[in-house]
Design a protein around this motif. Structure first.
Motif, short mmCIF file in Angstrom:
data_model
loop_
_atom_site.label_atom_id
_atom_site.label_comp_id
_atom_site.label_asym_id
_atom_site.label_seq_id
_atom_site.Cartn_x
_atom_site.Cartn_y
_atom_site.Cartn_z
N LEU A 131 0.83 -1.22 -0.19
CA LEU A 131 -0.05 -0.05 -0.06
C LEU A 131 0.84 1.39 0.06
N GLY A 132 1.88 1.18 0.76
CA GLY A 132 2.97 2.14 0.75
C GLY A 132 3.37 2.65 -0.46
N ARG A 133 3.77 1.47 -1.24
CA ARG A 133 4.34 1.79 -2.83
C ARG A 133 3.26 2.29 -3.71
N ALA A 134 2.00 1.74 -3.49
CA ALA A 134 1.09 2.22 -4.55
C ALA A 134 0.67 3.77 -4.06
N LEU A 135 0.77 4.13 -2.80
CA LEU A 135 0.44 5.48 -2.51
C LEU A 135 1.58 6.30 -3.21
N SER A 136 2.89 6.02 -2.84
CA SER A 136 4.00 6.85 -3.55
C SER A 136 3.84 6.83 -4.91
N ASN A 137 3.23 6.16 -5.61
CA ASN A 137 3.48 5.77 -7.11
C ASN A 137 2.13 6.41 -7.37
N GLY A 138 1.23 7.10 -6.69
CA GLY A 138 0.04 7.80 -7.20
C GLY A 138 -1.02 6.80 -7.60
N MET A 139 -0.91 5.44 -7.21
CA MET A 139 -1.94 4.70 -7.94
C MET A 139 -3.35 4.74 -7.18
N LYS A 195 -6.31 8.35 1.69
CA LYS A 195 -7.67 7.79 2.19
C LYS A 195 -7.64 6.45 1.81
N GLN A 196 -7.50 5.82 0.48
CA GLN A 196 -7.76 4.59 0.00
C GLN A 196 -6.92 3.68 0.95
N THR A 223 -5.46 4.02 3.65
CA THR A 223 -5.75 3.80 5.13
C THR A 223 -7.15 2.74 5.09
N GLU A 224 -7.94 3.06 4.28
CA GLU A 224 -9.10 2.17 4.36
C GLU A 224 -8.71 0.77 4.20
N TYR A 225 -8.00 0.59 3.18
CA TYR A 225 -7.61 -0.74 2.58
C TYR A 225 -6.81 -1.30 3.87
N GLU A 226 -5.96 -0.77 4.53
CA GLU A 226 -5.13 -1.24 5.48
C GLU A 226 -5.98 -1.77 6.66
N MET A 227 -6.92 -0.85 7.13
CA MET A 227 -7.87 -1.15 8.10
C MET A 227 -8.79 -2.43 7.85
N ARG A 228 -9.27 -2.34 6.73
CA ARG A 228 -10.23 -3.48 6.32
C ARG A 228 -9.45 -4.81 6.12
N TYR A 229 -8.20 -4.87 5.76
CA TYR A 229 -7.11 -5.96 5.80
C TYR A 229 -7.21 -6.44 7.21
N LYS A 230 -6.81 -5.33 8.26
CA LYS A 230 -6.32 -5.89 9.51
C LYS A 230 -7.65 -6.34 10.14
N LYS A 259 -4.96 -6.23 -3.78
CA LYS A 259 -4.41 -6.33 -5.05
C LYS A 259 -5.41 -5.91 -6.39
N ASN A 260 -6.55 -6.55 -6.26
CA ASN A 260 -7.65 -6.35 -7.35
C ASN A 260 -7.91 -4.94 -7.21
N LEU A 261 -8.00 -4.35 -6.40
CA LEU A 261 -8.52 -2.92 -6.45
C LEU A 261 -7.37 -1.89 -6.60
N VAL A 262 -6.24 -2.23 -6.56
CA VAL A 262 -5.12 -1.35 -6.98
C VAL A 262 -4.49 -1.83 -8.14
N LYS A 263 -4.76 -1.13 -9.07
CA LYS A 263 -4.52 -1.59 -10.70
C LYS A 263 -3.69 -0.15 -11.25
#
Length: 86
Positions: free
Chosen positions: A31-39, A43-44, A46-53, A82-86
């Motif tokens: 998620l950190g890489r996807a955020l850094s790469n603008g993917m 907010k997304q 944080t939401e994905y991390e929380m829902r995963y955990k 991974k399916n949501l972050v493309k």
């Protein structure tokens, strides 16, 4: 998580087994890489991390953390993310 700008305060931590923590780290790093790469947005991420955990760490969290997770949607797997972050 630290990868998404979190800190090491007690309110941001809970104890989980090392193998679960290692998997959490993979998700957080992804998620950190996807955020850094603008993917995704912060907010997304944080939401994905929380829902995963919410799903992955459910049996290890205390009531305080369960209350925090009550505001997010249903749990997610790493594959769901991974399916949501493309």
């Amino acid at each position: 998580s630290f990868e998404l700008g979190g800190d090491n305060s007690e309110s941001n931590m809970w104890l989980i087994p090392k193998d679960i923590a290692a998997q959490d780290d993979k998700v957080e790093n992804y998620l950190g890489r996807a955020l850094s790469n603008g993917m995704i947005t912060g907010k997304q991420a944080t939401e994905y991390e929380m829902r995963y955990k919410k799903q992955a760490d459910a049996k290890f969290i205390d009531q305080r953390t369960k209350d925090l997770f009550s505001s997010v949607g249903s749990g997610m797997t790493f594959d769901d993310i991974k399916n949501l972050v493309k």
